[in-house]
Design an enzyme around this catalytic site. Structure first.
Site, PDB file in Angstrom:
ATOM      1  N   GLU A 112     -17.259  68.380  64.260  1.00  0.00           N
ATOM      2  CA  GLU A 112     -17.836  67.059  64.019  1.00  0.00           C
ATOM      3  C   GLU A 112     -16.942  66.274  63.065  1.00  0.00           C
ATOM      4  O   GLU A 112     -16.267  66.851  62.204  1.00  0.00           O
ATOM      5  CB  GLU A 112     -19.231  67.197  63.391  1.00  0.00           C
ATOM      6  CG  GLU A 112     -20.208  67.975  64.238  1.00  0.00           C
ATOM      7  CD  GLU A 112     -21.473  68.371  63.481  1.00  0.00           C
ATOM      8  OE1 GLU A 112     -22.335  68.994  64.097  1.00  0.00           O
ATOM      9  OE2 GLU A 112     -21.574  68.071  62.279  1.00  0.00           O
ATOM     10  N   LYS A 114     -16.056  64.290  59.866  1.00  0.00           N
ATOM     11  CA  LYS A 114     -16.570  64.351  58.494  1.00  0.00           C
ATOM     12  C   LYS A 114     -16.615  62.925  57.953  1.00  0.00           C
ATOM     13  O   LYS A 114     -15.609  62.390  57.488  1.00  0.00           O
ATOM     14  CB  LYS A 114     -15.699  65.242  57.612  1.00  0.00           C
ATOM     15  CG  LYS A 114     -16.266  65.473  56.219  1.00  0.00           C
ATOM     16  CD  LYS A 114     -15.401  66.446  55.437  1.00  0.00           C
ATOM     17  CE  LYS A 114     -16.007  66.701  54.064  1.00  0.00           C
ATOM     18  NZ  LYS A 114     -16.104  65.502  53.246  1.00  0.00           N
ATOM     19  N   ASP A 116     -17.104  59.708  55.716  1.00  0.00           N
ATOM     20  CA  ASP A 116     -16.905  59.461  54.290  1.00  0.00           C
ATOM     21  C   ASP A 116     -17.996  58.518  53.813  1.00  0.00           C
ATOM     22  O   ASP A 116     -17.846  57.306  53.780  1.00  0.00           O
ATOM     23  CB  ASP A 116     -15.521  58.839  54.053  1.00  0.00           C
ATOM     24  CG  ASP A 116     -15.142  58.848  52.584  1.00  0.00           C
ATOM     25  OD1 ASP A 116     -15.813  59.555  51.807  1.00  0.00           O
ATOM     26  OD2 ASP A 116     -14.184  58.157  52.218  1.00  0.00           O
ATOM     27  N   TYR A 224     -26.742  64.576  61.832  1.00  0.00           N
ATOM     28  CA  TYR A 224     -25.963  65.683  62.400  1.00  0.00           C
ATOM     29  C   TYR A 224     -26.503  67.090  62.124  1.00  0.00           C
ATOM     30  O   TYR A 224     -25.841  68.072  62.475  1.00  0.00           O
ATOM     31  CB  TYR A 224     -24.524  65.624  61.896  1.00  0.00           C
ATOM     32  CG  TYR A 224     -24.369  65.465  60.389  1.00  0.00           C
ATOM     33  CD1 TYR A 224     -24.814  66.446  59.503  1.00  0.00           C
ATOM     34  CD2 TYR A 224     -23.779  64.327  59.870  1.00  0.00           C
ATOM     35  CE1 TYR A 224     -24.658  66.289  58.146  1.00  0.00           C
ATOM     36  CE2 TYR A 224     -23.628  64.160  58.496  1.00  0.00           C
ATOM     37  CZ  TYR A 224     -24.069  65.153  57.644  1.00  0.00           C
ATOM     38  OH  TYR A 224     -23.927  64.990  56.290  1.00  0.00           O
ATOM     39  N   LYS A 313     -10.019  68.970  55.635  1.00  0.00           N
ATOM     40  CA  LYS A 313      -9.874  67.612  55.109  1.00  0.00           C
ATOM     41  C   LYS A 313      -8.447  67.115  55.320  1.00  0.00           C
ATOM     42  O   LYS A 313      -7.481  67.810  55.007  1.00  0.00           O
ATOM     43  CB  LYS A 313     -10.245  67.585  53.625  1.00  0.00           C
ATOM     44  CG  LYS A 313     -11.703  67.978  53.393  1.00  0.00           C
ATOM     45  CD  LYS A 313     -12.096  67.915  51.936  1.00  0.00           C
ATOM     46  CE  LYS A 313     -12.346  66.497  51.496  1.00  0.00           C
ATOM     47  NZ  LYS A 313     -12.924  66.442  50.121  1.00  0.00           N
ATOM     48  N   CYS A 407      -3.176  34.248  29.099  1.00  0.00           N
ATOM     49  CA  CYS A 407      -3.352  33.903  30.512  1.00  0.00           C
ATOM     50  C   CYS A 407      -2.010  33.541  31.133  1.00  0.00           C
ATOM     51  O   CYS A 407      -1.282  32.698  30.606  1.00  0.00           O
ATOM     52  CB  CYS A 407      -4.321  32.735  30.648  1.00  0.00           C
ATOM     53  SG  CYS A 407      -4.517  32.154  32.348  1.00  0.00           S
ATOM     54  N   CYS A 410      -2.283  29.503  32.009  1.00  0.00           N
ATOM     55  CA  CYS A 410      -2.432  28.430  31.008  1.00  0.00           C
ATOM     56  C   CYS A 410      -2.085  28.863  29.599  1.00  0.00           C
ATOM     57  O   CYS A 410      -2.184  28.071  28.662  1.00  0.00           O
ATOM     58  CB  CYS A 410      -3.853  27.871  31.052  1.00  0.00           C
ATOM     59  SG  CYS A 410      -5.097  29.056  30.481  1.00  0.00           S
ATOM     60  N   CYS A 425      -9.776  34.897  31.007  1.00  0.00           N
ATOM     61  CA  CYS A 425      -9.254  33.688  30.366  1.00  0.00           C
ATOM     62  C   CYS A 425     -10.452  32.781  30.085  1.00  0.00           C
ATOM     63  O   CYS A 425     -11.148  32.378  31.016  1.00  0.00           O
ATOM     64  CB  CYS A 425      -8.251  32.980  31.272  1.00  0.00           C
ATOM     65  SG  CYS A 425      -7.799  31.337  30.669  1.00  0.00           S
ATOM     66  N   CYS A 431      -7.633  25.573  33.041  1.00  0.00           N
ATOM     67  CA  CYS A 431      -6.881  26.643  33.719  1.00  0.00           C
ATOM     68  C   CYS A 431      -6.956  26.413  35.231  1.00  0.00           C
ATOM     69  O   CYS A 431      -8.036  26.484  35.834  1.00  0.00           O
ATOM     70  CB  CYS A 431      -7.453  28.003  33.350  1.00  0.00           C
ATOM     71  SG  CYS A 431      -6.519  29.399  34.021  1.00  0.00           S
TER      72      CYS A 431
END
Length: 672
Positions: A112, A114, A116, A224, A313, A407, A410, A425, A431
């Protein structure tokens, strides 16, 4: 030497426990599955070699993570054990050899995908769903039944025939990639924290306490595995039970396969190693189960996993690249996100040039230097991510990368609020990305939905100097001559845009509040604030505590709203928008009273109720002539209290001798 080993075991235990907590409780993946499994295998080896240092609470002795405190904890009738796993085909052959040695050569396997996602166990009584419980720690999990009921593929009632009177079916809740990308983009546009991958988004969603919010996020579920009393009398094999579950109407993967040899198993694994990239959802491997139930019982279990199943895996797609430089993106809320710019590299079928670095903590954790050779991964991470630095390839004299203090747009000094990983910021006024991003958010489909005005047009208008704040959009009718000088902007386009702006003035207050782009105020929060306070003026007059007391708001959102409405520049902007004709008051609909038993009485609702939402109770009170208050005071006639009401609110009500009633007592008053 023994002290070194003891320290190694303690350090690995602490590290893995923290990763488990981040993954299972906070739905936050800080390490790849492969690297986690390698650390776990190393700890297991050390513990076997030095059993005198084995901690009963070691991660090697646990199945999953801790239980979140948000939901009722329910014991599993059949423990939800984890599977042993491998990344090695030789170990799969050894697994097959152990099985055959124990039960003989007449063995078949079910292979089957797997998935996630998030494991779930769903119990049915007489075909009716009774409860859905997460894996939790394997022995007990969270009761998330109401949330699981929102998943369209999970039947509330089994309509076919032939199922047992009582059974449990297990599966995996997941989110498809396209839904993940769409929803993550919406969160980004709202200034909300985005998720790293679909698994985290699905896990975060199923842990939400409001099923109505869960229903808005498209989750899927593959089932499942079946448990039932006397299961072996119903079915001889796992494959038969899967076929039956399909016939009963459960969503069972069409990609499972019955294999009669380990070579068939390996062929299945090889096929999906490539083909998995064409699926609409993520898988991270293949699960192999002995098919015959009698053989499963013969093989039995270890303390933490069945001896009759194993998972293979796949290693996450990983490639090596060179970090060219780090750039910084400023979002509409002022959040500054670092981005790694890489030498182009082919990864999972696409060319990757950029990868997210998330925040300053990630740069520090990786210890990034200019020109570093790095590993880039894209397994469950749809957004490429730097997983590590190849330090042995580091250039001599290369400089460490430091997150900026100001920033990048700016030059304003950045701030970071306590408990948050992101730097911001604070210069919302000048900005550029914040101004343009704020206007682009304002015109969006779920906000003001201004027809004839797109994101590119907003940016062009800003560059032309025609707009510098949201309210400027509503002065464009006076700038037609300037608009005609813009490239690809004819009279018809201008007319459509101006009409769209005019029509947006009819949007309800909750849409306007959402469109303002107040940090942490998404669509749902805006609606609840609008419904509770009825107008922007009443919201602005509310105290921090009164805002935080609104259902599902809390201190962090309340503080953001309060600060916004107590900033002079924002108040001036709101006045300009009011003069433009936008709606800042909830349109009161004519209420046809169902009765007048509550006339002249005032109410406040607090807590959680089993049979009604707080909104439903509010509507009932108002339909019988009652009036809602936003806080506890001597003017309050009744406090309608449910479960989990705040102790401070309860103490204040008791001090003022406000009558405290249940929802059932409320109905008794109405019926009198």
């Amino acid at each position: 030497m023994s002290m070194d080993v003891k320290q190694q075991i303690a350090a690995l235990t602490a590290t893995l426990n923290e990763y488990n907590y981040q993954y299972y409780v906070l739905a936050n993946s800080e390490i790849s599955d492969f690297d986690f499994d390698q650390k776990l295998a190393e700890l297991d080896r050390l513990e076997r070699e030095h059993p005198e240092y084995l901690d009963p609470n070691s991660p090697t002795q646990k199945v999953g993570g801790d239980i979140t405190s948000k939901f009722e904890t329910v014991p599993h009738r059949w423990p939800m054990l984890s599977l042993g796993n491998t990344y090695n085909e030789q170990e799969l052959k050894e697994f097959d050899a152990r099985v055959r040695k124990a039960v003989g050569d007449n063995v078949s396997y079910v292979c089957e995908l797997k998935f996630d996602g998030l494991s779930i166990a769903i119990t049915y009584e007489n075909g009716q769903m009774q409860r859905a419980v997460t894996r939790g720690d394997g022995l007990k999990g969270d009761n998330v039944t109401e949330n699981v009921k929102t998943i369209r593929r999970v039947p509330h009632q089994v309509k076919a025939k032939g199922y047992p009177d009582s059974f449990e079916i297990r599966g995996e809740i997941l989110m498809h990639k396209s839904a993940f990308l769409r929803l993550n983009k919406e969160r980004e546009e709202k200034g909300e924290v985005t998720y790293a991958n679909p698994r985290n988004f699905a896990s975060g969603t199923i842990k939400l306490q409001d099923p109505k919010e869960v229903a808005k996020r498209p989750l899927d579920c593959f089932l499942y595995f079946l448990y039932a009393d006397n299961r072996s009398k119903l079915f001889k094999t796992h494959w038969e039970s899967l076929e039956a579950a399909k016939a009963w109407g459960f969503h069972v993967s069409e990609h499972s396969k019955l294999c009669h040899s380990i070579n068939e198993v390996l062929n299945f694994i090889h096929y999906w190693d490539t083909e998995r990239h064409n699926l609409t959802y993520d898988i991270d491997g293949i699960v192999i189960k002995v098919n015959d139930y009698a053989l499963q019982e013969e093989l039995g279990f270890t303390a933490k996993s069945p001896r009759w199943a194993i998972s293979y895996k796949y290693q996450a797609e990983r490639a090596e690249s060179i970090l060219k430089f780090v750039s910084y993106q400023v979002g509409r809320t002022g959040a500054v996100t670092p981005v790694a710019n890489l030498e182009p590299v082919l990864l999972a079928g696409t060319t990757v040039k950029r990868a997210s670095l998330h925040n300053a903590n990630e740069i520090q954790r990786l210890d990034l230097h200019e020109g570093d050779s790095v590993y880039v991964e894209k397994g469950g991470e749809i957004i490429p991510k730097i997983m590590g630095v190849i330090t042995e390839k580091r250039l001599s004299g290369s400089k460490a990368i430091h997150y900026p203090t100001h920033c990048p747009e700016c030059n304003t000094e950045l701030v970071r609020q306590e408990g948050e990983a992101v730097h911001y910021c604070p210069n919302h006024a000048t900005c550029r990305p914040q101004i343009v991003g704020g206007m682009q958010h304002f015109i969006g489909r779920k906000m003001m939905d201004i027809q004839g005005l797109g994101k590119e047009t907003v940016e062009a208008l800003y560059n032309k100097g025609l707009v510098s704040k949201i309210s400027d959009l509503y002065t464009l009718a006076d700038r037609t001559e300037d608009l005609l000088t813009m490239e690809r902007f004819g009279q018809k386009s201008i007319d459509n845009m101006l009409q769209g702006l005019q029509e947006s003035c009819q949007k309800p207050f909750e849409k306007v509040l959402f469109a303002l782009g107040i940090r942490h105020v998404g669509e749902t929060v805006a609606r609840k604030l609008a419904q509770h306070f009825k107008s922007i003026d009443q919201l602005a007059a509310a105290s921090l505590e009164e805002i935080a007391a609104v259902s599902d708001i809390g201190e962090r959102i309340a503080e953001s709203v309060y600060v916004y409405l107590h900033t002079e520049a924002n108040l001036e902007e709101l006045e300009r928008l009011k003069r433009a004709g936008l709606q800042f008051v909830v349109e009161e609909k004519e209420v046809v009273l169902a009765g007048d038993h509550l006339s002249g009485k005032t109410f406040l609702i607090s807590g959680v109720f089993a049979d009604h939402s707080r909104e439903e109770l509010t509507a009932i009170i108002e339909s019988h002539g009652g009036r809602m208050l936003s806080s506890i005071s001597a003017k309050l006639d009744y406090l309608v209290a449910g479960d989990k009401m705040g102790p401070a609110k309860l103490a204040k009500a008791e001090k003022l001798k406000v009558p405290i009633i249940s929802d059932q007592e409320l109905f008794q008053i109405i019926n009198q």
